[in-house]
Design an enzyme around this catalytic site. Structure first.
Site, PDB file in Angstrom:
ATOM      1  N   ASP A  96      -2.387   2.085  -4.283  1.00  0.00           N
ATOM      2  CA  ASP A  96      -3.560   2.315  -3.600  1.00  0.00           C
ATOM      3  C   ASP A  96      -4.573   1.282  -4.017  1.00  0.00           C
ATOM      4  OD1 ASP A  96      -2.424   4.437  -2.155  1.00  0.00           O
ATOM      5  OD2 ASP A  96      -2.937   5.847  -3.649  1.00  0.00           O
ATOM      6  N   HIS A 113       0.850  -1.266  -0.102  1.00  0.00           N
ATOM      7  CA  HIS A 113      -0.022  -0.048   0.029  1.00  0.00           C
ATOM      8  C   HIS A 113       0.910   1.371   0.000  1.00  0.00           C
ATOM      9  CE1 HIS A 113      -3.522   2.135   0.286  1.00  0.00           C
ATOM     10  NE2 HIS A 113      -4.410   1.094   0.808  1.00  0.00           N
TER      11      HIS A 113
END
Lengths: 439, 325
Positions: free
Chosen positions: A416, A412
């Site tokens: 995203d 992450h």
């Protein structure tokens, strides 16, 4: 004088070898170091080099035959000599070897020796630092351990061993003339002596024979350490999240069947998957990137690793630049890599620096799973079993459809949710309509 | 802990020692008004003035001799050579006077002096200005020779060198002056003659010193990726050598590679390799390997220049040999 030469232990764990091919024929002149034949061991096919100069008088083990370590495979002597005489001359050597093998049995009878034989090899590590005075004070002759006489001096030319191997052999009562060296020119190394010790350890033999559970501490291999460090480093530093889709694979399997039929080949499903992943990565460069703490590095090359299970641990060889290669080329390279993996012959260049990894546990019957990202890549695709599941078709009718569950693990820090989701949506599209890469 | 550049760590060492002991002074080309050719002496002339930070003409033999005479008379000079390539001019002073004076005078004179400056190849300086002369100085009894790879080591070693009553030759490196590292604010000293384990490991010992320590650490990292656990020993002191640290490491790993950025023949690395084969003979499971610069004058062409020096690849190739890979 004609001499029989035995099958040698070409790997530390080899107990017998298959003669794949004789490179020299009977009557050929051979020089020391010439390749006589190729031997398939438990690990790989190795070249057997002649231990002496002379003429290959007779081949005793034919191509295809499996020969235990120590048994004669050929006779080497001088031109014109008869091979038959060799059996006699070689016998003392052979007897000596048998004696060495019998050693553990003898050792059990004697009260002193078993303790030494049972000493697990790792106990000797770490070895204490040699005392400083050792170099200043010449060692007196009577200080020399009496066992030293058991080891043949190198002057006889029977073996070459490293100093450490000689010392270990002395300490553990190993006759170096019975040990096959794995180093250059047959040099006997520490590991060869350790292997010889563990082979003759009666404790190890009984434990293996019984096959029962026991308390034991297993030394961590360097490979296991790398796996542990890499994966914990990845899992503890990269915040993982997971995305899951179910992709229909009927079109993929049909395309593969057509291709296999037309080429009369067996192109792997993995080659297709890798190609589709590569094409999708090309459209989503952020998934083909590396988190560098102060920057994100996007990669021009799409280097896809495939996780391959091995008895001694997982490894992921890499097909380079998949974006620029077709399915067939990927398949060829993948097969070569998997073959190399099975032989334990991968080098760092074969598995380092992948940009993306594919892991499949479908053949184990696993429906779906989540994988840990393999750095320096930032995402890994976990592919489940290809299985028929019930779905509603466009007419709201229940039908069975061949599907695979795909799980994408993303880092992450740079990927995203939406980026990962777009990638996985496009990959699913690509897999379901395999013509996509051509658009 | 403050992170500062290597040149500033040296500057702190000189500054602190000059403040602590007014017998300490700095002499050399461009050290005063220009603040040093590599800015090691920045601010020192302003702070200590003409009498203690002294610019000289281009005359290595002359100002090196002045330093040695001053040391014999009771001062504690720091002689800066703009590079070790120029120190060749002053070799007679160093070898015949500084290194011999205590012995020849039967202990009546000691020579508490530090000779320091950048040694070894930088970039595009061709054969006369790219030399690593560690071996020439390490050869000479009567000298102490140190080589610092990090700002922390540079400061701690230089302070000890200034306080030592013997002539000490300190090897720095042009390409290290900008290198940054942790240097504590509190005072510390690093004793001369002590090696440092820059990276602990179990499977192979990599012994090195000076600028190439960083290359060797990079090689060790690459090896770790392959599951090979290498120990990196930074000698820090080439004379005297920390034999105990060398022996302890090789006794543990059974494998040793020495990396020296000088030429191979009669080098510090060659001596260390002999020492290992001698002190650790029956601990060795492979031959000792030596990775050095090639036995040629340094080429000017940059590709050849890089090819002439040790590299990570050369180190990895040597590791493959001693591990039988």
């Amino acid at each position: 004088m004609a001499e029989n030469i035995p099958m040698l232990a070409l790997s530390p764990t080899m107990e017998e070898g298959v003669i794949v091919k004789w490179v020299k024929n009977e009557g050929d002149a051979v020089a020391q170091g010439d390749v006589l034949c190729e031997v398939e061991t438990d690990k790989a096919t190795m070249e057997y080099e002649s231990p002496a100069d002379g003429v290959l008088l007779k081949i005793l083990a034919q191509e295809g035959s499996s020969v235990p370590v120590g048994k004669e495979i050929a006779t080497i002597g001088e031109a014109g000599e008869k091979a038959e005489g060799a059996a006699k001359t070689a016998e003392p050597e052979h007897e000596k070897e048998e004696k060495a093998v019998e050693k553990p049995a003898e050792a059990e009878k004697k009260p002193q020796e078993p303790a030494k034989a049972e000493k697990p090899p790792e106990k000797a590590e770490p070895e204490p630092e040699p005392p400083a005075e050792q170099t200043q004070k010449p060692r007196l002759p009577e200080e020399a351990p009496p066992q030293q006489k058991m080891t043949k001096p190198a002057a006889e030319g029977k073996f070459v061993a490293t100093p450490l191997a000689r010392r270990l052999a002395d300490e553990r009562g190993v006759d170096l003339s019975t040990v096959q060296g794995s180093g250059p020119d047959g040099r006997i190394t520490r590991d060869d002596v350790k292997a010889a010790v563990s082979k003759t350890s009666p404790q190890a033999a009984t434990a293996a024979a019984q096959g029962t559970l026991e308390d034991k501490t297993i030394e961590i291999t360097p490979k296991r350490k790398v796996i542990a460090d890499t994966l914990s480093g990845s899992k503890f530093s990269a915040p993982h999240f997971y995305l899951k889709v179910t992709a229909g694979v009927e079109n993929l399997m049909a395309a593969r069947a057509r291709l296999n039929k037309s080429l009369n080949a067996h192109v792997s499903v993995n080659a297709f998957l890798i190609k589709f992943v590569a094409e999708t990565l090309r459209r989503h460069p952020m998934v083909n990137a590396t988190w560098k703490e102060d920057a994100i590095e996007q990669h021009a090359a799409i280097d896809i690793a495939l996780a391959v299970s091995q008895p001694d641990g997982l490894i992921a060889p890499v097909v380079r630049d998949c974006g620029a290669k077709g399915i067939l080329q990927i398949d060829t390279e993948l097969k070569a890599l998997v073959d190399k993996t099975r032989k334990g012959a991968l080098t760092r260049a074969d598995y380092a620096d992948s940009t993306f990894t594919v892991s499949s546990l479908g053949t184990y019957g696993i429906e779906e799973f989540t994988a840990i990202i393999n750095p320096p890549g930032s995402a890994i695709l976990a592919v489940g079993e290809f299985m028929k599941i019930c779905v509603a078709d466009e007419n709201e009718q229940i039908c069975a459809k061949l599907c695979a569950k795909l799980t994408l693990s993303c880092d992450h820090r740079l990927i995203d949710g939406a980026i990962g989701a777009n990638f996985l949506r496009d990959l699913k599209q690509m897999i379901e309509y395999p013509i996509e890469p051509l658009y | 802990m403050p992170v500062i550049a290597y040149r500033d760590a040296l500057n702190q060492a000189i500054d602190e020692e000059m403040a602590r002991d007014d017998r300490v002074f700095l002499i050399g080309e461009e050290v005063a008004l220009y603040n040093g050719a590599y800015k090691v002496s920045r601010g020192l002339h302003d702070k200590y003035g003409d009498r203690r930070v002294i610019d000289t003409p281009i005359s290595e033999e002359g100002f090196t001799g002045i330093g040695i005479g001053a040391a014999m008379a009771g001062l504690r000079p720091i002689v800066e050579w703009m590079t070790f390539n120029f120190s060749i001019q002053a070799l007679d002073q160093v070898i015949n006077n500084a290194a011999k004076m205590r012995y020849m005078s039967g202990g009546q004179f000691s020579v508490p002096i530090v000779f320091r400056g950048p040694n070894g190849p930088a970039e595009w300086l061709s054969s006369q200005h790219s030399q690593a002369l560690d071996a020439i100085y390490s050869h000479v009894p009567g000298l102490k020779v140190i080589s610092a790879a990090t700002p922390y080591d540079a400061k701690g070693l230089l302070k000890s060198a200034i306080r030592d009553d013997n002539p000490v030759v300190m090897m720095e490196a042009e390409l290290l002056y900008g290198a940054k590292g942790d240097v504590p604010t509190d005072e510390y000293l690093i004793p001369l003659g002590k090696a440092d384990i820059k990276r602990p490991g179990r499977e192979v010992t990599l012994i090195t010193f000076g600028k190439v320590v960083h290359m060797v650490l990079a090689a060790a990292e690459a090896l770790a990726q392959d599951g090979i656990d290498a120990e990196v020993i930074d000698l820090r002191s080439l004379r005297p050598l920390d034999e105990a640290a060398i022996v302890a490491s090789v006794a543990k790993t059974s494998r040793c590679i020495v990396i020296d950025e000088g030429w191979p023949i009669a080098s510090v690395g060659a001596y260390v390799a002999w020492l290992v084969s001698h002190r650790c003979f029956d601990r060795l499971d492979a031959q000792v390997e030596l990775v050095t610069s090639e036995d040629i004058p340094m080429p000017y062409n940059h590709q050849l220049e890089l090819a002439a020096q040790p590299s990570v690849d050369k180190i990895l190739a040597a590791v493959e040999k001693v591990l039988y890979l």
